[in-house]
Design a protein around this motif. Structure first.
Motif, short mmCIF file in Angstrom:
data_model
loop_
_atom_site.label_atom_id
_atom_site.label_comp_id
_atom_site.label_asym_id
_atom_site.label_seq_id
_atom_site.Cartn_x
_atom_site.Cartn_y
_atom_site.Cartn_z
N ARG A 69 0.71 -0.93 0.17
CA ARG A 69 -0.46 -0.04 -0.11
C ARG A 69 0.97 1.34 0.11
O ARG A 69 1.44 1.90 1.40
CB ARG A 69 -0.51 -0.27 1.37
N ASP A 76 -0.14 3.76 1.72
CA ASP A 76 0.47 4.27 3.52
C ASP A 76 1.79 4.18 4.12
O ASP A 76 2.41 4.46 5.47
CB ASP A 76 0.01 3.21 4.52
N HIS A 86 1.28 0.36 10.70
CA HIS A 86 1.43 0.57 9.48
C HIS A 86 2.49 0.06 8.46
O HIS A 86 3.49 0.68 9.27
CB HIS A 86 0.43 1.82 8.55
MG MG Z 1 -5.70 1.64 6.22
#
Ligand code: MG
Ligand code: ATP
Ligand code: MG
Ligand code: MG
Length: 469
Positions: A69, A76, A86
């Motif tokens: 991501r 993130d 994260h």
């Molecule tokens: Mg999220």
């Protein structure tokens, strides 16, 4: 203490025992899906099974899917090093039902696994449900024995999942773990829900509708289940730590980073070591799946992640390439579960070393320029877009790297000014090439790229034979 690798195995074993087909993680570069930068959830490789385009031999599956991501809808990157939960690269554990079991069994499996197999206490857990999903709220009462205050109703799109503008969709229910009142943050749905006291560990998606083109929804005759649990997050809970970066795997990666950089991970240096460990994983796995650094698309995301890590290494005093020296530790930790890491190790090391050498030629000078520019700023002024563009154009600083560097000082970049400077340069380049009779270098480069495809690196598949993907 249960090691991360044992948690992964326990999850997959549990679902194998309950008739699920255990499926290997798909590569990070999505197959036949140009709309998606990287696989960012466990369900991505199963999209066609959910829409009915593909019929699988078995209607249940489980996997630990590699996810990135760091761009597109889920990004993130800016959270890494700042939140406890994260990563850019992480593993998503998931169980899936393709028109087979539904809501009740999905909740029952999740609950049984985390409380019975993993031994979590009910008192530390709570669940969110979509505001209109009375059925899910009742099931949480029945199965978990939750009182009303442990079932949080959320009416926003956060708890309603959609595959796209049309297609399967439905309410979600997320399981949160309360890491305790000493950590700042409120429960989901509260104004300070972004804190890290209550951490979302598992998202259960109940695909029960089909979104039609005219905006209406019809009930699916055979609803499906898609779930996703962050392996590193459940590992933190099971290992009694709050922060994902304190789980066994990350401890060893950070110890390697401390070693190579001769810098203790504490106080001010902690975030940099965490970023380095995180970005080492993301870059290594992306390279192993055939991405190579470039100036656009997937390759540019990779380059941005690499260069961010390299700036942090520089902050910790690195004057020579260091990232490639950490790959061995990563391969030792994760190479058994992901053999591609071991196979691609020489390519990963070489790619990292070459990129770092190249960037080191301009990094120091770029940072000096940045420092001077910052010293010239008035109180509350943003860094001028032209400066950020010069750093990009002359010193190879991706915009987000400059932003990351300024963040520690509480400063921002004038991004509109950056875009303008970029446009201006493009227009000038077009003007100077026009009429010369030759194709602009860019055009040639893109033509080559078009012909070879977006992830043109094939070295390791051609050398090692066909890779089952
Ligand atoms: Mg999220
Ligand atoms: P959050 O709200 O904490 O950002 P999310 O709602 O974006 O998480 P989902 O899209 O529901 O996450 O993904 C399913 C699960 O994957 C989450 O419950 C979480 O355990 C895990 N997860 C999501 N994003 C990350 C990440 N960047 N790093 C590690 N684990 C993650
Ligand atoms: Mg969430
Ligand atoms: Mg979620």
């Amino acid at each position: 203490m249960t090691a991360l690798r044992d948690i992964r195995a326990k999850f997959l074993d549990y679902f194998a025992e309950h008739d699920h087909e255990v499926v290997q993680s798909a590569p990070l570069v999505p197959k036949d899906d140009p709309t998606l930068l990287f696989v960012n959830a466990g369900m991505v490789p199963f999209k066609n099974a959910f829409t009915g385009v593909e019929r699988r031999a078995r209607p249940r599956a489980a996997s630990s899917q590699k996810c990135v991501r760091a761009g597109g809808k889920h990004n993130d990157l800016d959270n890494v090093g700042y939140t406890a939960r994260h990563h850019t690269f992480f593993e998503m554990l998931g169980n899936f039902s393709f028109g087979d079991y539904f809501k009740e069994e999905a909740i029952l499996h999740a609950w049984t696994l985390i409380t019975r197999e993993f031994g979590l206490s009910r008192d530390k857990l709570l669940a969110t449900v979509y505001a209109e999903d009375e059925e899910a709220a009742d099931l949480w009462k029945k199965i978990a024995g939750f009182s009303d205050d442990k079932i949080i109703r959320i009416g926003t799109s956060d708890n309603f999942w959609m595959m796209g503008d049309t297609g399967p969709c439905g309410p979600c229910s997320e399981i949160f773990y309360d890491h305790g009142p000493e950590i700042p943050g409120g429960p989901p749905g509260s104004p300070d829900e972004d804190g890290d006291r209550f951490i979302e560990i598992w998202n259960l998606v109940f695909m029960q509708f089909e979104q039609m083109e005219d905006g209406s929804r019809k009930s699916l005759p055979k609803p499906s289940i898609d779930t996703g649990m962050g392996l590193e997050r459940i590992a933190a809970v099971l290992q009694g730590v709050h922060n994902n970066y304190e789980v066994d795997l990350f401890k060893r990666l950070i110890a390697a980073s401390e070693d190579v950089l001769r810098s203790r991970a504490e106080g001010e240096t902690l975030a940099s070591h965490r970023v380095i460990a995180d970005h080492l994983r993301a870059t290594s796995f992306l390279i192993a799946d055939g991405v190579s650094p470039s100036n656009e698309g997937r390759g540019y995301v990779l380059r941005r992640i690499m260069r961010r890590a390299m700036r942090h290494a520089h902050l910790l005093g690195a004057t020579e390439p260091v990232m490639h020296r950490l790959v061995g530790t990563l391969a030792a930790e994760m190479g058994e579960a992901f053999p591609e890491l071991k196979r691609a190790r020489p390519v990963i090391e070489e790619t990292l070393r070459a990129e770092e050498e190249r960037f080191q030629r301009t990094l120091g000078r770029g940072l000096s320029l940045l420092e001077e520019a910052v010293a010239d700023l008035d109180e509350g002024e943003a860094l001028p877009g032209e400066t950020a563009f010069k750093l990009y154009d002359t010193y190879g600083f991706p915009l987000d790297l400059t932003q990351d560097a300024l963040r520690a000082k509480g400063l921002e970049v004038d991004t509109a000014g950056f875009d303008k400077a970029m446009e201006k340069q493009k227009a000038e380049a077009r003007a100077s090439w026009a009429g010369s009779g030759e194709a602009a270098p860019d055009a040639v480069w893109y033509a080559v790229r078009e012909a070879t495809g977006p992830t043109s690196f094939t070295g390791y598949t051609t050398l090692k034979g066909s890779e089952p993907v």
